[in-house]
Structure formats: structure tokens, C-alpha cells
Write a protein that holds these residues in place. Structure first.
Motif, PDB file in Angstrom:
ATOM      1  N   ILE A 130     -26.599   1.409 -75.990  1.00 45.13           N
ATOM      2  CA  ILE A 130     -27.865   2.115 -75.365  1.00 45.13           C
ATOM      3  C   ILE A 130     -28.179   3.372 -75.952  1.00 45.13           C
ATOM      4  CG2 ILE A 130     -26.572   3.474 -73.526  1.00 45.13           C
ATOM      5  CD1 ILE A 130     -29.109   1.196 -72.451  1.00 45.13           C
ATOM      6  N   VAL A 131     -29.478   3.689 -75.984  1.00 45.34           N
ATOM      7  CA  VAL A 131     -29.992   4.729 -76.483  1.00 45.34           C
ATOM      8  C   VAL A 131     -30.049   5.833 -75.553  1.00 45.34           C
ATOM      9  CG1 VAL A 131     -31.986   5.931 -77.523  1.00 45.34           C
ATOM     10  CG2 VAL A 131     -31.441   3.486 -78.142  1.00 45.34           C
ATOM     11  N   VAL A 132     -29.592   7.125 -75.748  1.00 48.22           N
ATOM     12  CA  VAL A 132     -29.452   8.229 -74.841  1.00 48.22           C
ATOM     13  C   VAL A 132     -30.429   9.346 -75.700  1.00 48.22           C
ATOM     14  CG1 VAL A 132     -28.195   9.943 -73.690  1.00 48.22           C
ATOM     15  CG2 VAL A 132     -27.196   7.708 -74.079  1.00 48.22           C
ATOM     16  N   MET A 133     -31.360   9.809 -74.836  1.00 46.10           N
ATOM     17  CA  MET A 133     -32.214  11.030 -75.362  1.00 46.10           C
ATOM     18  C   MET A 133     -31.979  12.068 -74.468  1.00 46.10           C
ATOM     19  SD  MET A 133     -35.633   8.972 -74.097  1.00 46.10           S
ATOM     20  CE  MET A 133     -34.609   7.449 -73.806  1.00 46.10           C
ATOM     21  N   VAL A 134     -31.736  13.094 -75.108  1.00 46.56           N
ATOM     22  CA  VAL A 134     -31.407  14.417 -74.174  1.00 46.56           C
ATOM     23  C   VAL A 134     -32.319  15.607 -74.428  1.00 46.56           C
ATOM     24  CG1 VAL A 134     -29.339  16.134 -73.935  1.00 46.56           C
ATOM     25  CG2 VAL A 134     -28.835  13.739 -74.754  1.00 46.56           C
ATOM     26  N   GLY A 135     -32.488  16.257 -73.428  1.00 43.78           N
ATOM     27  CA  GLY A 135     -33.429  17.555 -73.254  1.00 43.78           C
ATOM     28  C   GLY A 135     -32.596  18.639 -72.786  1.00 43.78           C
ATOM     29  N   GLY A 136     -32.354  19.755 -73.402  1.00 47.63           N
ATOM     30  CA  GLY A 136     -31.752  20.807 -72.867  1.00 47.63           C
ATOM     31  C   GLY A 136     -30.956  21.626 -74.088  1.00 47.63           C
ATOM     32  N   GLU A 137     -30.156  22.487 -73.707  1.00 46.02           N
ATOM     33  CA  GLU A 137     -29.536  23.404 -74.567  1.00 46.02           C
ATOM     34  C   GLU A 137     -28.922  22.477 -75.403  1.00 46.02           C
ATOM     35  OE1 GLU A 137     -27.262  26.678 -73.035  1.00 46.02           O
ATOM     36  OE2 GLU A 137     -28.415  26.785 -71.378  1.00 46.02           O
ATOM     37  N   GLU A 138     -28.972  22.733 -77.042  1.00 50.58           N
ATOM     38  CA  GLU A 138     -28.516  21.864 -77.971  1.00 50.58           C
ATOM     39  C   GLU A 138     -26.977  22.252 -78.359  1.00 50.58           C
ATOM     40  OE1 GLU A 138     -29.647  20.504 -82.539  1.00 50.58           O
ATOM     41  OE2 GLU A 138     -30.557  22.452 -81.850  1.00 50.58           O
ATOM     42  N   ALA A 139     -26.723  23.320 -78.068  1.00 46.58           N
ATOM     43  CA  ALA A 139     -25.074  23.908 -77.952  1.00 46.58           C
ATOM     44  C   ALA A 139     -24.370  22.864 -77.011  1.00 46.58           C
ATOM     45  CB  ALA A 139     -24.838  25.218 -77.849  1.00 46.58           C
ATOM     46  N   VAL A 140     -25.036  22.748 -75.796  1.00 42.84           N
ATOM     47  CA  VAL A 140     -24.292  22.222 -74.685  1.00 42.84           C
ATOM     48  C   VAL A 140     -23.993  20.628 -75.138  1.00 42.84           C
ATOM     49  CG1 VAL A 140     -24.346  21.355 -72.202  1.00 42.84           C
ATOM     50  CG2 VAL A 140     -24.698  23.828 -73.103  1.00 42.84           C
ATOM     51  N   PHE A 141     -25.225  20.185 -75.806  1.00 47.16           N
ATOM     52  CA  PHE A 141     -25.451  18.600 -76.077  1.00 47.16           C
ATOM     53  C   PHE A 141     -24.459  18.233 -77.271  1.00 47.16           C
ATOM     54  CE2 PHE A 141     -27.140  16.178 -79.683  1.00 47.16           C
ATOM     55  CZ  PHE A 141     -27.293  14.862 -78.883  1.00 47.16           C
ATOM     56  N   GLU A 142     -24.129  19.165 -78.073  1.00 45.07           N
ATOM     57  CA  GLU A 142     -23.407  19.042 -79.186  1.00 45.07           C
ATOM     58  C   GLU A 142     -21.915  19.020 -78.578  1.00 45.07           C
ATOM     59  OE1 GLU A 142     -23.857  17.812 -82.152  1.00 45.07           O
ATOM     60  OE2 GLU A 142     -26.129  18.301 -82.377  1.00 45.07           O
ATOM     61  N   GLN A 143     -21.586  20.084 -77.656  1.00 42.27           N
ATOM     62  CA  GLN A 143     -20.271  20.120 -77.378  1.00 42.27           C
ATOM     63  C   GLN A 143     -19.806  18.961 -76.568  1.00 42.27           C
ATOM     64  OE1 GLN A 143     -19.951  23.307 -74.436  1.00 42.27           O
ATOM     65  NE2 GLN A 143     -17.878  22.978 -73.974  1.00 42.27           N
ATOM     66  N   HIS A 144     -20.688  18.027 -76.205  1.00 41.39           N
ATOM     67  CA  HIS A 144     -20.448  16.909 -75.478  1.00 41.39           C
ATOM     68  C   HIS A 144     -20.938  15.618 -76.020  1.00 41.39           C
ATOM     69  CE1 HIS A 144     -20.337  20.401 -72.494  1.00 41.39           C
ATOM     70  NE2 HIS A 144     -19.374  19.654 -71.811  1.00 41.39           N
ATOM     71  N   ARG A 145     -21.174  15.615 -77.069  1.00 44.98           N
ATOM     72  CA  ARG A 145     -21.636  14.763 -78.056  1.00 44.98           C
ATOM     73  C   ARG A 145     -20.752  13.354 -77.923  1.00 44.98           C
ATOM     74  NH1 ARG A 145     -25.076  13.103 -82.342  1.00 44.98           N
ATOM     75  NH2 ARG A 145     -25.871  15.049 -82.561  1.00 44.98           N
ATOM     76  N   ALA A 146     -19.375  13.509 -77.972  1.00 45.60           N
ATOM     77  CA  ALA A 146     -18.479  12.558 -77.990  1.00 45.60           C
ATOM     78  C   ALA A 146     -18.419  11.979 -76.965  1.00 45.60           C
ATOM     79  CB  ALA A 146     -16.994  13.060 -78.388  1.00 45.60           C
ATOM     80  N   ILE A 147     -18.424  12.492 -75.791  1.00 47.04           N
ATOM     81  CA  ILE A 147     -18.706  11.854 -74.221  1.00 47.04           C
ATOM     82  C   ILE A 147     -19.927  10.798 -74.272  1.00 47.04           C
ATOM     83  CG2 ILE A 147     -18.991  12.186 -71.923  1.00 47.04           C
ATOM     84  CD1 ILE A 147     -17.279  14.842 -72.232  1.00 47.04           C
ATOM     85  N   LEU A 148     -21.026  11.423 -74.743  1.00 44.73           N
ATOM     86  CA  LEU A 148     -22.217  10.582 -74.537  1.00 44.73           C
ATOM     87  C   LEU A 148     -22.164   9.374 -75.557  1.00 44.73           C
ATOM     88  CD1 LEU A 148     -24.873  13.333 -74.347  1.00 44.73           C
ATOM     89  CD2 LEU A 148     -24.073  12.036 -72.672  1.00 44.73           C
ATOM     90  N   ALA A 149     -21.560   9.646 -76.849  1.00 45.86           N
ATOM     91  CA  ALA A 149     -21.392   8.474 -77.721  1.00 45.86           C
ATOM     92  C   ALA A 149     -20.412   7.349 -77.249  1.00 45.86           C
ATOM     93  CB  ALA A 149     -20.903   9.263 -79.045  1.00 45.86           C
TER      94      ALA A 149
END
Length: 292
Positions: A130-149
Motif C-alpha cells: 500500500i502507498v502511505v502519504m503523510v502530511g505533518g512534521e517531517e521529523a516525526v514522520f522520519e522518526q516513525h518511518r519504520a513503523i509505517l514501512a
């Protein structure tokens, strides 16, 4: 780390199960459907006693819910129970204005909301592509990238909070309009008397091909209308896209027509069927079935 997952339906369920298999963290789940919860606990998740209990003990919370109203209700409970520092990823399809408002309401409590809608359909939710698109604080996104991946194949940080919801609505607008015009085209072919199997072969190998057309060919044209993406939910998504166009002054020339077709389908009682049931509106109007 403890991860909470709320909403275990057609999309949320398989994403959650892939998350459980893909991380070494405890995953806690909540849904109103006991069978949906059981399908995830059998894979290793833990059932929360309540939404408040989940929110109060998890470091990260993911939600996958049907409508903005459901998201708002769950966000209210999360706000009352979650600890400061909680990251909240909403995987639902939502209105950008609602997402931004919820972000502003949660921020003073130390809860960071990011909109993270998904696209690709149930099959890709199941196989983890699945494709996940994210809006919001990039640092928080990067911190949790492995969970989304753990449950996706493609991750895109779109921009500020709300921007991913804009992208999702445009994406869904395109596929739903494609289904609508594909249904019209196939009815024209039926009335003109040409071989529909050959017509489908030409389109799928030609410039008229699309994900929407392939969905219609795989389900609607075979008379299989069990919901993969229900017409009611599709109607909600396209309505949000039309509202977004109105908000920004963009002339609505195509999407409102597809929305009207979907409204007719719902009036005929097809809201719980697949979104390809738009075809059935043409079948009622013309008195002919379109089948391969």
C-alpha cells in the motif's frame, strides 16, 4: 514501544496484521467488531480493554476509520487519555480542514497528529504494498518511518499537515471518475452490439486503460459487486473532493457529474455494494445488463 491501532476494517485490518508481523513492538488494537479484533490478536496483537486504555498506554496511535465524523469522535477520546509526546497517524480519508483543526486541538496536549491516508486498495493492503502519504512534521514522520514501512510499499512525505489529505482526495477523484466514464463507455459498447470481451482487451492494452477501468472489468462486468471499496465510502470521498474544489474556487466540471451518478446508485439501494456498482445505474436506465 507500544503501538495502538484503531479501526480494523477492510483496509485497517490487513494493515494492522502486517504491522504486527513487521515490527518488534507490542501492537494494541481496538475495534467495535470482535471478529476484526480476533483476526489481529491471532497474529500476535493485544486487545485493548477500551479506546481510552489504548490511548493512555501507547506511544504511537494509528487510526483507520470510515468518515471524518468517526475520526473526530476517536480523536476526542485520544485527546482525553493520551500522554504528551504521543504521535498520532490518521490513515483515514479525511477533509484537509478537519485534519488541520484536529492537529491544532491536539497540539497543546503534546499530541502530534499527522494525516497519513493510504491508496492502493484492499489487495495491496493485504500484501503490504500500500502507498502511505503523510502530511505533518517531517521529523516525526522520519522518526516513525519504520513503523509505517512495516505495512506499506511506498512512503511519501507530502508536506504540512493536511497536504496528504489533499493528495488522497485528488487520487480518489481520478479513480472514481475513471470508473464512472468506464461504465458509460461499456454501456455504449453494449448498445452498439460489439464484443465486450474484445473491447476490454483493447482498452486494457491501449491508452484508455486505468486502475478504475480494470476494477470495473474485474468486478462489475462479471456481476460481482461485493464491496472492495463500497459505493457509500466512495461517495463520501468524492464529495470531500468536490467540497475541496469549491473551497479553492476550482470549476467542478467532471467530478460533480460522477458524484451525481453515485448518488443515483445509492438511491437505488447500492450503497453497500462495490463502487463499480455505478454500472448498475446505466443498466437500470437502459434496461440492459453489461457483462462479459
Amino acid at each position: 514501544m507500544k503501538i495502538g491501532f484503531v479501526g480494523l476494517g477492510n483496509m485497517g485490518g490487513p494493515m494492522c496484521r502486517n504491522l504486527v508481523k513487521g515490527v518488534n513492538h507490542e501492537v494494541v488494537v481496538h475495534d467495535l467488531n470482535p471478529e476484526a479484533v480476533r483476526a489481529c490478536t491471532e497474529q500476535g496483537a493485544t486487545a485493548a480493554a477500551s479506546l481510552a486504555a489504548l490511548a493512555g498506554t501507547c506511544d504511537v496511535i494509528l487510526t483507520s476509520l470510515p468518515t471524518p465524523r468517526h475520526v473526530e469522535a476517536v480523536a476526542t477520546e485520544i485527546a482525553a487519555s493520551a500522554r504528551p509526546g504521543t504521535a498520532f497517524f490518521d490513515l483515514s480519508t479525511n477533509a484537509p480542514a478537519v485534519v488541520r483543526r484536529l492537529h491544532e486541538e491536539l497540539a497543546p496536549r503534546g499530541i502530534t497528529l499527522l494525516d497519513a491516508p493510504v491508496t492502493g486498495g484492499v489487495a495491496r493492503a493485504v500484501d503490504g504494498s500500500i502507498v502511505v502519504m503523510v502530511g505533518g512534521e517531517e521529523a516525526v514522520f522520519e522518526q516513525h518511518r519504520a513503523i509505517l514501512a512495516a505495512f506499506s510499499g511506498t512512503l511519501v512525505h507530502v508536506g504540512p499537515v493536511g497536504s496528504a489529505s489533499v493528495a488522497k482526495l485528488i487520487n480518489n477523484m481520478l479513480v472514481l471518475c475513471n470508473i464512472a466514464v468506464a461504465a458509460e463507455g461499456m454501456m455504449i459498447g453494449r448498445m452498439a452490439g460489439i464484443d465486450l470481451t474484445k473491447l476490454v482487451n483493447i482498452i486494457e492494452n491501449g491508452s484508455g486503460d486505468s486502475v478504475g477501468f480494470r476494477g470495473l472489468a474485474a468486478r462489475g462486468l462479471k456481476g460481482e459487486f461485493k464491496a472492495s471499496f463500497a459505493l457509500d465510502l466512495a461517495y463520501k470521498d468524492l464529495g470531500l473532493a468536490v467540497d475541496l474544489a469549491t473551497e479553492h474556487g476550482v470549476p467542478g466540471l467532471m467530478a460533480p457529474q460522477a458524484l451525481a451518478l453515485m448518488r443515483m446508485g445509492r438511491a437505488l439501494g447500492h450503497g453497500g455494494l462495490d463502487s463499480t456498482a455505478m454500472l448498475k445505474v446505466y443498466e437500470v436506465l437502459m434496461g440492459k445488463e453489461v457483462r462479459l
